[in-house]
Design an enzyme around this catalytic site. Sequence first.
Site, PDB file in Angstrom:
ATOM      1  N   ALA A 125       1.002  -1.334  -0.019  1.00  0.00           N
ATOM      2  CA  ALA A 125      -0.080  -0.022   0.044  1.00  0.00           C
ATOM      3  C   ALA A 125       0.866   1.212   0.041  1.00  0.00           C
ATOM      4  O   ALA A 125       1.277   1.737   1.074  1.00  0.00           O
ATOM      5  CB  ALA A 125      -0.978  -0.017   1.186  1.00  0.00           C
ATOM      6  N   GLU A 136       6.223   7.008 -18.079  1.00  0.00           N
ATOM      7  CA  GLU A 136       6.891   8.405 -18.001  1.00  0.00           C
ATOM      8  C   GLU A 136       8.025   8.279 -16.851  1.00  0.00           C
ATOM      9  O   GLU A 136       8.701   8.712 -17.131  1.00  0.00           O
ATOM     10  CB  GLU A 136       5.674   9.418 -18.004  1.00  0.00           C
ATOM     11  CG  GLU A 136       5.052   9.459 -18.967  1.00  0.00           C
ATOM     12  CD  GLU A 136       3.972   8.101 -19.341  1.00  0.00           C
ATOM     13  OE1 GLU A 136       3.950   7.631 -18.426  1.00  0.00           O
ATOM     14  OE2 GLU A 136       3.532   8.419 -20.624  1.00  0.00           O
ATOM     15  N   GLY A 147       0.927   9.203  -6.720  1.00  0.00           N
ATOM     16  CA  GLY A 147       1.015   8.052  -7.328  1.00  0.00           C
ATOM     17  C   GLY A 147       2.425   7.927  -7.903  1.00  0.00           C
ATOM     18  O   GLY A 147       3.202   7.308  -7.253  1.00  0.00           O
ATOM     19  N   GLN A 151      -5.582  -7.397 -34.145  1.00  0.00           N
ATOM     20  CA  GLN A 151      -6.079  -6.688 -35.431  1.00  0.00           C
ATOM     21  C   GLN A 151      -5.824  -8.046 -36.497  1.00  0.00           C
ATOM     22  O   GLN A 151      -6.968  -8.178 -37.230  1.00  0.00           O
ATOM     23  CB  GLN A 151      -4.893  -5.945 -35.876  1.00  0.00           C
ATOM     24  CG  GLN A 151      -5.210  -4.931 -37.330  1.00  0.00           C
ATOM     25  CD  GLN A 151      -6.359  -4.056 -37.030  1.00  0.00           C
ATOM     26  OE1 GLN A 151      -6.775  -3.541 -36.044  1.00  0.00           O
ATOM     27  NE2 GLN A 151      -6.748  -3.603 -38.339  1.00  0.00           N
ATOM     28  N   GLU A 177       3.295   0.393 -10.698  1.00  0.00           N
ATOM     29  CA  GLU A 177       4.867   0.238 -10.413  1.00  0.00           C
ATOM     30  C   GLU A 177       5.627   1.065 -10.969  1.00  0.00           C
ATOM     31  O   GLU A 177       6.701   0.852 -11.360  1.00  0.00           O
ATOM     32  CB  GLU A 177       5.191  -1.406 -10.278  1.00  0.00           C
ATOM     33  CG  GLU A 177       4.231  -2.059  -9.344  1.00  0.00           C
ATOM     34  CD  GLU A 177       4.911  -3.540  -9.259  1.00  0.00           C
ATOM     35  OE1 GLU A 177       6.324  -3.840  -9.494  1.00  0.00           O
ATOM     36  OE2 GLU A 177       4.124  -4.504  -9.239  1.00  0.00           O
TER      37      GLU A 177
HETATM   38  N1  COS Z   1      16.906   2.121  -4.450  1.00  0.00           N
HETATM   39  C1  COS Z   1      17.520   2.773  -3.007  1.00  0.00           C
HETATM   40  N2  COS Z   1      17.253   4.066  -2.993  1.00  0.00           N
HETATM   41  C2  COS Z   1      16.844   4.812  -3.811  1.00  0.00           C
HETATM   42  C3  COS Z   1      16.109   4.437  -4.912  1.00  0.00           C
HETATM   43  C4  COS Z   1      16.366   2.990  -5.063  1.00  0.00           C
HETATM   44  N3  COS Z   1      16.015   2.396  -6.510  1.00  0.00           N
HETATM   45  N4  COS Z   1      15.800   5.435  -5.578  1.00  0.00           N
HETATM   46  C5  COS Z   1      16.121   6.569  -5.074  1.00  0.00           C
HETATM   47  N5  COS Z   1      16.479   6.251  -4.011  1.00  0.00           N
HETATM   48  C6  COS Z   1      17.193   7.102  -2.901  1.00  0.00           C
HETATM   49  C7  COS Z   1      17.925   8.071  -3.531  1.00  0.00           C
HETATM   50  O1  COS Z   1      19.188   7.527  -3.418  1.00  0.00           O
HETATM   51  C8  COS Z   1      17.797   9.388  -2.347  1.00  0.00           C
HETATM   52  O2  COS Z   1      18.543   9.103  -1.447  1.00  0.00           O
HETATM   53  P1  COS Z   1      19.164  10.303  -0.613  1.00  0.00           P
HETATM   54  O3  COS Z   1      18.083  11.222  -0.184  1.00  0.00           O
HETATM   55  O4  COS Z   1      19.858   9.923   0.588  1.00  0.00           O
HETATM   56  O5  COS Z   1      19.879  10.922  -1.665  1.00  0.00           O
HETATM   57  C9  COS Z   1      16.382   9.367  -1.892  1.00  0.00           C
HETATM   58  O6  COS Z   1      15.932   7.786  -2.479  1.00  0.00           O
HETATM   59  C10 COS Z   1      15.371  10.175  -2.844  1.00  0.00           C
HETATM   60  O7  COS Z   1      15.440   9.910  -4.263  1.00  0.00           O
HETATM   61  P2  COS Z   1      14.806  10.879  -5.594  1.00  0.00           P
HETATM   62  O8  COS Z   1      15.520  12.150  -5.201  1.00  0.00           O
HETATM   63  O9  COS Z   1      15.291   9.961  -6.693  1.00  0.00           O
HETATM   64  O10 COS Z   1      13.309  10.986  -5.481  1.00  0.00           O
HETATM   65  P3  COS Z   1      12.302  11.632  -6.109  1.00  0.00           P
HETATM   66  O11 COS Z   1      11.170  12.107  -5.278  1.00  0.00           O
HETATM   67  O12 COS Z   1      13.091  12.674  -6.922  1.00  0.00           O
HETATM   68  O13 COS Z   1      11.968  10.492  -7.390  1.00  0.00           O
HETATM   69  C11 COS Z   1      10.809   8.818  -8.367  1.00  0.00           C
HETATM   70  C12 COS Z   1      11.754   9.508  -7.124  1.00  0.00           C
HETATM   71  C13 COS Z   1       9.990   9.651  -9.259  1.00  0.00           C
HETATM   72  C14 COS Z   1      11.723   7.937  -9.209  1.00  0.00           C
HETATM   73  C15 COS Z   1      10.062   7.941  -7.392  1.00  0.00           C
HETATM   74  O14 COS Z   1       8.952   8.519  -6.749  1.00  0.00           O
HETATM   75  C16 COS Z   1       9.237   6.806  -8.191  1.00  0.00           C
HETATM   76  O15 COS Z   1       9.857   5.593  -8.580  1.00  0.00           O
HETATM   77  N6  COS Z   1       7.967   6.846  -8.245  1.00  0.00           N
HETATM   78  C17 COS Z   1       7.004   5.880  -9.071  1.00  0.00           C
HETATM   79  C18 COS Z   1       6.554   5.229  -7.839  1.00  0.00           C
HETATM   80  C19 COS Z   1       5.507   3.999  -8.295  1.00  0.00           C
HETATM   81  O16 COS Z   1       6.174   3.317  -8.652  1.00  0.00           O
HETATM   82  N7  COS Z   1       4.364   4.358  -8.169  1.00  0.00           N
HETATM   83  C20 COS Z   1       3.263   3.153  -8.341  1.00  0.00           C
HETATM   84  C21 COS Z   1       2.958   2.751  -6.957  1.00  0.00           C
HETATM   85  S1  COS Z   1       3.368   1.441  -6.498  1.00  0.00           S
HETATM   86  S2  COS Z   1       2.130   0.017  -7.612  1.00  0.00           S
END
Ligand code: COS
Length: 392
Positions: free
Chosen positions: A133, A377, A140, A346, A373
């Site tokens: 969750a 984008e 999202g 198709q 997940e």
């Molecule tokens: N593994 C471990 N740590 C991670 C990581 C990963 N894959 N990705 C990011 N981090 C860490 C970063 O290193 C950073 O650490 P520090 O604060 O110590 O520097 C921290 O987490 C924050 O990362 P970031 O600045 O990249 O965060 P953002 O908010 O800019 O962005 C995205 C992140 C957009 C990439 C992220 O929010 C994402 O993946 N969103 C999609 C989520 C998703 O899949 N939603 C669907 C719901 S689940 S069904």
Amino acid sequence: MGAAGRLAHLELPFFDDGHRALAAALDTWAAQHLQQVPHADTDTACRALVRALGAAGWLRHCVPAAQGGVHETLDSRSLVVCRETLARHDGLADFAFAMQGLGSGPLSLAGSEALKAAWLPRVARGDAIAAFALSEPGAGSDVAAITCSARADGDAWVLDGQKTWISNGGIADFYCVFARSDGSGARGTRGLSAFLVPAGTPGLSVAERLEVIAPHPLARLHFDGCRVPRDHLLGAEGEGFKLAMRTLDIFRASVAGAALGFARRALDEALAHARRREMFGQHLADFQLTQAALGDMATEIDAAALLTYRAAWRRDTTGTRITRESAMAKMVATEQAQRVIDRALQMHGGLGVRVGTAVESLYREIRALRIYEGATEVQRLIIGRETLAGSA
Ligand code: COS
């Protein structure tokens, strides 16, 4: 197609004999057992599928060996192989398998020994249904915007807020819930924590069941003063964002595996139809246009498979973070599967849009994979950032 031909892709050096044996055994089991599980009502079907997958031992790939799993830690290639094989047979079976893994993923990665011992053997046996969750109405793709809150109160954590698009919502036995625990209320990736919330905990309710084009159990959850013991925190306080990302790194590659399974099934259906269907005095397969389409479909599947298997292989063999590889795999495999399935539909002409045909169901099944997940984008964004970081 013979059994060996169906699984020829496993001859690639990314796999070992254990993975090949797993795919062959699961393919045979799925062909024999899945059609016997009635699919009329989605909740009942999903519960029955979890039980059947658990009883047959397949869910042991979703938990670590110490809690009854097959591998010491989750093996990405086994997850990919299982999802690819199940999705080729039945989308709901793939969903039931995947959510046991994703839903218990934060617990496997960061839970206390006591919590893992209490829940994971049940997940592996198919006795307990798991759910992940993370998403909220306002968070999202942008996980840092989470507002669901958790505050410490005596010997408990108290959760308030909402979660939505929760797979297994309403039928799960426990939820791994991500909430803001730093009391700031401010947006940000720091200050999030993860908690295990058993279903039935007072203050947790299903606010709404959500219906989607390919029916799966899905719900919006409401937390209102929901108290869980302090030891239900998963991992360190404030490290919830990273735990969510580490979990997604593993399971995004498996979403790619599921997309491959759907695409392979679409190609199977297209080949069978092209050989059978007569028009203008020959078979559909005799037209060059059909051959070109089939050639494109086969190539797109192989390209997506290489990215998917690489991501899983790299995590299993190096133990390193595969953020970039799993994002590439998820993006390419889901986008290409959509195109492959659309072409297969198709080719079927009117039959393709008739409710109840395999390609019609695949057309509905694949769509959500380009969104959940991490939408395509978001994957592009992740790959771009990782590429920039890697070239600095
Ligand atoms: N593994 C471990 N740590 C991670 C990581 C990963 N894959 N990705 C990011 N981090 C860490 C970063 O290193 C950073 O650490 P520090 O604060 O110590 O520097 C921290 O987490 C924050 O990362 P970031 O600045 O990249 O965060 P953002 O908010 O800019 O962005 C995205 C992140 C957009 C990439 C992220 O929010 C994402 O993946 N969103 C999609 C989520 C998703 O899949 N939603 C669907 C719901 S689940 S069904």
